[in-house]
Design a protein around this motif. Structure first.
Motif: not given
Length: 224
Positions: A16, A19-20, A22-25, A48, A51, A55
């Protein structure tokens, strides 16, 4: 702009956080798993970071700033023998990892005595693959001074550590010297030990900044 952080948590649900990131760049600089504990050195866009904090709280993990993330540091001891290596070099390595550094312990093959100590070309090349070298030496002032030949032609910044207070001007080839870190038959857990380790971290951060500025200058010159 990116912020370097260290995520320390359980392996469970670790996908989790990955993945976060990676999603945030962001990206993972280093990953380490020790039994059921996961340690990630990561770089995240500053806007970010909150975030990632949320998490981490959700996963019951610890998140800390890692100002030395991405730096590779060689911690060099005259030998891997017990009279040279523990405990200072080991504790230095452990302490630097708390700030996100990637460090490697290197014991020289011919450092078992003042009269026979030496360093090979292969060992020099191995050390020079790092950004900075920390030579963890001993407790005797004359011995530390006489062993300057171990690092006087190393082609990366060198920090020497030892027990006595010595001026760096007396150590040819050294960029800095940190005292209070000689051979001690115990863990570095007392107040003076921690202050000496903090001073070492401060020196490393200054050198790390200088290295980045030099690289930026070289990049600027190449673009002209």
């Amino acid at each position: 702009m990116y912020e370097s952080l260290t995520f320390t948590g359980g392996v469970h649900k670790s996908e989790e956080i990955k993945e976060l990131i990676e999603d945030l760049g962001g990206f993972i600089l280093q990953e380490s798993v020790q039994q059921m504990e996961l340690v990630l050195n990561i770089a995240i866009p500053i806007e970010d970071v909150d975030k990632i904090e949320d998490k981490s709280h959700e996963l019951l993990a610890k998140l800390s700033v890692a100002p030395m993330a991405g730096s590779e540091i060689a911690i060099v001891s005259p030998t891997l023998a017990r009279h040279h290596l523990p405990h200072a070099a080991c504790d230095i390595s452990e302490y630097l990892r708390e700030f996100g550094a990637k460090d490697n312990m290197i014991g020289l093959a011919r450092g078992d005595g003042k009269g026979t100590s030496g360093i090979t070309e292969e060992e020099k090349r191995l050390i020079e693959e790092h950004d900075i070298a920390v030579f963890a030496l001993g407790s005797f002032e004359n011995c530390i001074k006489e062993k300057a030949f171990l690092y006087d032609d190393i082609d990366i910044p060198v920090i020497v550590t030892g027990a006595p207070d010595i001026s760096v001007d007396e150590l040819p080839g050294a960029d800095a010297y940190v005292g209070g870190l000689g051979r001690i038959p115990r863990r570095l857990r007392r107040g003076p030990d921690i202050r000496a380790l903090d001073k070492l971290v401060e020196m490393l951060l200054k050198m790390q900044l200088k290295i980045k500025l030099v690289k930026l200058k070289m990049l600027f010159l190449q673009l002209q």
